[in-house]
Design an enzyme around this catalytic site. Structure first.
Site, short mmCIF file in Angstrom:
data_model
loop_
_atom_site.label_atom_id
_atom_site.label_comp_id
_atom_site.label_asym_id
_atom_site.label_seq_id
_atom_site.Cartn_x
_atom_site.Cartn_y
_atom_site.Cartn_z
N ASP A 199 82.61 64.26 24.54
CA ASP A 199 82.31 62.87 25.06
C ASP A 199 83.17 61.93 24.43
OD1 ASP A 199 80.21 64.34 26.10
OD2 ASP A 199 78.68 63.19 25.25
N ASP B 163 70.50 63.86 35.95
CA ASP B 163 70.07 63.43 34.63
C ASP B 163 68.67 62.85 35.00
OD1 ASP B 163 72.83 64.01 33.65
OD2 ASP B 163 73.10 61.84 34.34
#
Length: 240
Positions: free
Chosen positions: A9, A130
């Protein structure tokens, strides 16, 4: 073959992890994301999952140069997500050699554009869902919709997408173990493969996910960075 996919990330050019997807709750693990990707490859990763967190929050990929460097530096496929909301962004990512592109917000807000992306790159677009409490979130996990995750998935399951990345935001970065019940419910309702993400804290979590039908892999982040999971040992246990 079940894949254990390390997450890299990127935020502010560095390799970080967030807690429950919150931008203000970040921890920097490495200054150089490229070196991290190479490390996971050396430990046996067959794929790298790169997320542009700046892109997710701002709505346009911001760390393309670093992503390109990662793609050039490893021999395994790289999948990418984070702020992919235009066809131009998708084009650019495939130009630099990304293997799969994960798109989420567009599928909710601009279904026609999502369909256009899928038609242009059949089998290469992944629908990133998500979820929080089973409901879809968008725009970098900030906005919770009233759309059930399973409902959105079913809408696109017949399209020529590769499959799904299903992330339980409430578990992401928490090291509390995945929400197995929700993962199973989700995967049972779609035909395309599912990659589960969020909450992995130990090797046993990964082994349990690998036994859920239609779950093709899991993305692991914080558990690797905190040393809770050894990628090499985990892969040995999975015999991949």
């Amino acid at each position: 073959m079940f894949e254990v996919i390390p997450a890299v990330d990127i935020k502010g050019g560095k390799c970080v992890r967030l807690y429950q997807g919150k931008a203000e709750e970040e921890k920097v693990y490495f200054e150089n994301p490229v070196e991290v990707a190479k490390r996971w490859e050396a430990e046996g990763a067959k794929r790298i999952h790169v997320v542009d967190l700046d892109g997710a929050f701002e709505g346009i990929p911001k760390n393309i140069a670093i992503v390109e460097e990662i793609v050039k530096s490893v021999c395994v496929p790289v999948q990418f997500g984070g702020g992919v909301r235009t066809i131009e962004a998708v084009d650019r990512l495939f130009e630099i050699g990304v293997d799969r592109v994960i798109v989420g917000t567009v599928a909710v807000e601009k279904p026609e554009l999502f369909e256009k992306m899928v038609k242009k790159y059949p089998g290469k677009i992944v629908l990133g869902i998500d979820a929080k409490g089973g409901m879809v979130t968008t725009r970098g996990w900030v906005e919770v919709t009233e759309i059930p995750a399973v409902e959105l998935a079913k809408k696109y399951d017949e399209m020529d997408i590769w499959g799904f990345v299903y992330t339980d935001i409430s578990r992401d970065g928490t090291l509390t173990s995945p929400n197995f019940e929700e993962v199973e419910k989700f995967s049972n309702n779609v035909k395309k493969p599912v990659i589960a993400s969020g909450g992995v804290s130990k090797v046993e979590d990964i082994l349990k996910l690998s036994k859920i039908e239609n779950v093709a892999g899991t993305i692991v982040g914080k558990a690797l960075y905190e040393g809770k999971v050894s990628l090499r040992k985990c892969l040995e246990k999975l015999k991949v």
